[in-house]
Scaffold this motif. Structure first.
Motif, short mmCIF file in Angstrom:
data_model
loop_
_atom_site.label_atom_id
_atom_site.label_comp_id
_atom_site.label_asym_id
_atom_site.label_seq_id
_atom_site.Cartn_x
_atom_site.Cartn_y
_atom_site.Cartn_z
N UNK A 1 29.45 -5.90 -8.61
CA UNK A 1 29.17 -5.13 -7.39
C UNK A 1 30.49 -4.94 -6.64
N UNK A 2 31.31 -5.96 -6.61
CA UNK A 2 32.62 -5.85 -5.95
C UNK A 2 33.45 -4.77 -6.63
N UNK A 3 33.49 -4.82 -7.96
CA UNK A 3 34.30 -3.84 -8.69
C UNK A 3 33.86 -2.41 -8.38
N UNK A 4 32.55 -2.17 -8.45
CA UNK A 4 32.05 -0.79 -8.23
C UNK A 4 32.20 -0.38 -6.77
N UNK A 5 31.95 -1.30 -5.84
CA UNK A 5 32.09 -0.96 -4.41
C UNK A 5 33.55 -0.56 -4.13
N UNK A 6 34.49 -1.28 -4.75
CA UNK A 6 35.91 -0.94 -4.57
C UNK A 6 36.21 0.42 -5.18
N UNK B 1 35.54 -7.63 1.68
CA UNK B 1 36.39 -8.61 2.36
C UNK B 1 35.91 -10.05 2.17
N UNK B 2 34.74 -10.27 1.59
CA UNK B 2 34.26 -11.65 1.45
C UNK B 2 33.39 -11.83 0.20
N UNK B 3 33.49 -13.01 -0.38
CA UNK B 3 32.64 -13.45 -1.50
C UNK B 3 32.36 -14.93 -1.29
N UNK B 4 31.35 -15.46 -1.99
CA UNK B 4 31.03 -16.89 -1.77
C UNK B 4 30.61 -17.55 -3.08
N UNK B 5 30.42 -18.86 -3.03
CA UNK B 5 29.67 -19.55 -4.07
C UNK B 5 28.80 -20.58 -3.37
N UNK B 6 28.20 -21.51 -4.10
CA UNK B 6 27.23 -22.39 -3.45
C UNK B 6 27.89 -23.43 -2.54
N UNK B 7 29.23 -23.47 -2.48
CA UNK B 7 29.86 -24.42 -1.56
C UNK B 7 30.48 -23.77 -0.32
N UNK B 8 30.83 -22.48 -0.40
CA UNK B 8 31.45 -21.86 0.77
C UNK B 8 31.84 -20.42 0.49
N UNK B 9 32.59 -19.82 1.45
CA UNK B 9 32.96 -18.42 1.23
C UNK B 9 34.44 -18.17 1.55
N UNK B 10 34.94 -17.08 0.96
CA UNK B 10 36.33 -16.68 1.23
C UNK B 10 36.32 -15.38 2.01
N UNK B 11 37.30 -15.25 2.91
CA UNK B 11 37.46 -14.02 3.69
C UNK B 11 38.89 -13.53 3.49
N UNK B 12 39.03 -12.32 2.99
CA UNK B 12 40.36 -11.75 2.78
C UNK B 12 40.36 -10.38 3.44
N UNK B 13 40.94 -10.31 4.62
CA UNK B 13 40.83 -9.05 5.39
C UNK B 13 41.60 -7.91 4.73
N UNK B 14 42.51 -8.24 3.82
CA UNK B 14 43.24 -7.17 3.10
C UNK B 14 42.41 -6.62 1.94
N UNK B 15 41.28 -7.24 1.66
CA UNK B 15 40.45 -6.82 0.52
C UNK B 15 40.57 -7.85 -0.60
N UNK B 16 39.43 -8.22 -1.17
CA UNK B 16 39.37 -9.23 -2.23
C UNK B 16 40.12 -8.75 -3.48
N UNK B 17 40.94 -9.65 -4.05
CA UNK B 17 41.61 -9.32 -5.33
C UNK B 17 40.70 -9.84 -6.45
N UNK B 18 40.02 -8.91 -7.09
CA UNK B 18 38.95 -9.28 -8.02
C UNK B 18 39.48 -10.04 -9.25
N UNK B 19 40.67 -9.70 -9.70
CA UNK B 19 41.20 -10.37 -10.89
C UNK B 19 41.33 -11.87 -10.67
N UNK C 1 36.28 -17.83 -11.57
CA UNK C 1 34.85 -18.04 -11.85
C UNK C 1 34.47 -17.83 -13.31
N UNK C 2 35.05 -16.79 -13.95
CA UNK C 2 34.61 -16.48 -15.32
C UNK C 2 35.40 -17.26 -16.36
N UNK C 3 36.69 -17.50 -16.10
CA UNK C 3 37.52 -18.16 -17.11
C UNK C 3 37.57 -19.68 -16.84
N UNK C 4 38.00 -20.06 -15.64
CA UNK C 4 38.19 -21.50 -15.35
C UNK C 4 36.90 -22.18 -14.92
#
Ligand code: NDP
Length: 446
Positions: A245-250, A257-275, A281-284
């Motif tokens: 959803x992030x990739x397509x919305x971008x 500007x924000x994503x989360x997991x079950x422990x907390x969330x990140x806020x990046x006002x410059x825009x989330x760097x999906x890579x 999340x996917x590799x590590x």
């Protein structure tokens, strides 16, 4: 006049310890009141009573051995809810919170969602209280093999075709497919979400997140003349649905500007760097909090619910059920949010949905907005049957058209019954009608 109150009372009596299931049933039955009024033949045929009762539910023991040689016992579930319009279809969820009520709510929603796709798919869902988090690949493999050993008795390419959900991605589907094939000595499309070199469909991985954005873009443009372009977007979760959803919305011009997991969330006002998120999340397979190590301007906040207090134009809850409550909905509205699209299943509480509808927020309910995943699973089944593969562009184009059609069908059904732009009612009615007609035509056989 309340025609379906008796059906709801019966559901409460029979399923009193399954709150999520009752929540899903209540929403659907309330939406279907005008249908019951207009088509009394569905009451006479017992369609409403039958549709809320699964055709079959299977609960089984899943024993496996961990890396320390200890025997662990988990519980497995498959609820085969409704096969009126096609074989049962729906994901498998591996999460410690899984119980029969959760699987029933998901299976029930799946009936209407699958019907909305326009494809011949019945509704089902399954999973286990197994927690893949912190487990080695070997442990996950042994669990998946044991799970499939029993599940294989109940599924098949023409009977029931499971897919992924929370905690079940390409790795788990691969292990389960391998075990099924070994036991049956046949190569069939019994699962979807498979690897590309053994029958998977291009664009299946991306489909739920992409489909959510296609659906919301169509809804926002039609209802409000707005779109993702230059909008600020907040997305919860950082799993399969949230990432794509992030990739397509971008791609569509939004700033996530924000994503989360079950422990907390990140806020990046410059825009989330999906890579970075995909690497974490996917590799590590680590926590989202790692993000701030790579991007010093970003912030990490412990706890999930605060994510909805970030000012945004569009909110896409893509983590889990009941993650967005009344308080969060009020904050979103106060902050000027004009659209909410449910990537997850039932992420908004009923009170939150009420707030959105009262305030003319464009609201895409999960069973319509996140149907792109199962729709593309349906396309994977078609390709498996044909022993043929479409290109990414072909699948993506079909997905986009399906999402646009779902919006139009839900919107038309809502208007037909006097509820313009209420996509909750529209999706429930449009999904129901096709299944109800099929059930009536097939008699009281099940
Ligand atoms: P994933 O397992 O890939 O990701 C789930 C994400 O949600 C993770 O970031 C996880 O955090 C977070 N999460 C899980 N449980 C909670 C919780 N209790 N509180 C807060 N965050 C939580 O799953 P999917 O992306 O596949 O599924 C997400 C939602 O989308 C579910 O509701 C699912 O039913 C729905 N859905 C999925 C489809 C699909 O094709 N995959 C299709 C249609 C709907 P953590 O990393 O900490 O576990």
């Amino acid at each position: 006049m309340n025609k379906l109150g008796r059906v709801m009372d019966e559901a409460i009596k029979r399923n009193s310890n399954e709150p999520e299931f009752l929540q899903a049933v209540k929403e659907v039955l309330e939406s279907l009141e005008p249908v019951a009024e207009k088509y009394p033949e569905y009451i006479e045929a017992g369609i409403f009573d039958r549709i809320i009762e699964p055709e079959r539910q299977i609960i089984f023991r899943v024993p496996w051995v961990n890396d320390q040689g200890k025997v662990i016992v988990n519980r497995g579930f498959r609820v085969q809810f409704n096969s009126a319009i096609g074989p049962y279809k729906g994901g498998l969820r591996f999460h410690p919170s899984v119980n029969v009520g959760i699987i029933k709510f998901l299976g029930f929603e799946q009936i209407f969602k699958n019907s909305l796709t326009g494809l011949p798919l019945g509704g089902g869902k399954g999973g286990s209280d197994f927690d893949p988090k912190g487990k080695s690949d070997g442990e996950v493999m042994r669990f998946c093999q044991s799970f499939m050993f029993e599940l294989s008795r109940h599924i098949g390419e023409n009977t029931d075709i499971p897919a992924g959900d929370i905690g079940v991605g390409g790795r788990e589907i691969g292990y389960m497919f391998g075990m099924y094939k070994k036991m049956r000595n046949e190569f069939t499309g019994v699962l979807t979400g498979k690897g590309l070199n053994f029958g998977g469909s291009l664009a299946r991985t991306e489909a739920t997140g992409y489909g959510l954005c296609y659906f919301m873009d169509e809804a926002m443009t039609s209802i409000k003349g707005k779109s993702f372009k230059d909008s600020t977007v907040v997305i919860s979760g950082s799993g399969n649905v949230a990432i794509y959803a992030t990739q397509k919305a971008q791609e569509l011009g939004g700033k996530v500007v924000a994503l989360s997991d079950s422990t907390g969330y990140i806020y990046d006002e410059d825009g989330i760097k999906l890579e970075t998120v995909r690497q974490i999340k996917e590799v590590e397979r680590k926590r989202i909090s790692e993000y701030v190590k790579y991007h010093k301007n970003a912030q990490y906040i412990e706890g999930c619910s605060g994510i909805w207090s970030i000012k945004c134009d569009i909110a896409l809850p893509c983590a889990t059920q009941n993650e967005l409550d009344e308080k969060a909905a009020k904050i979103l509205v106060e902050n000027g949010c004009f659209a909410v699209g449910e990537g997850a299943n039932m992420p908004s509480t009923p009170e939150a949905v009420e707030i959105f509808l009262e305030n003319d927020v464009v609201f895409g309910p999960g069973k319509a907005a996140n149907a792109g995943g199962v729709a593309t699973s349906g396309l994977e089944m078609s390709q498996n049957s044909m022993r043929y593969s479409w290109t990414f562009e072909e699948v993506d184009a079909k997905l986009k058209q399906i999402m646009i059609d779902i919006y139009k069908n839900a919107s038309t059904a809502a208007s037909e019954f006097g509820f313009d732009n209420n996509l909750v009612i529209g999706a429930n009615i449009a999904g129901f009608m096709k299944v109800a007609q099929a059930m009536k035509a097939q008699g009281v056989a099940y």
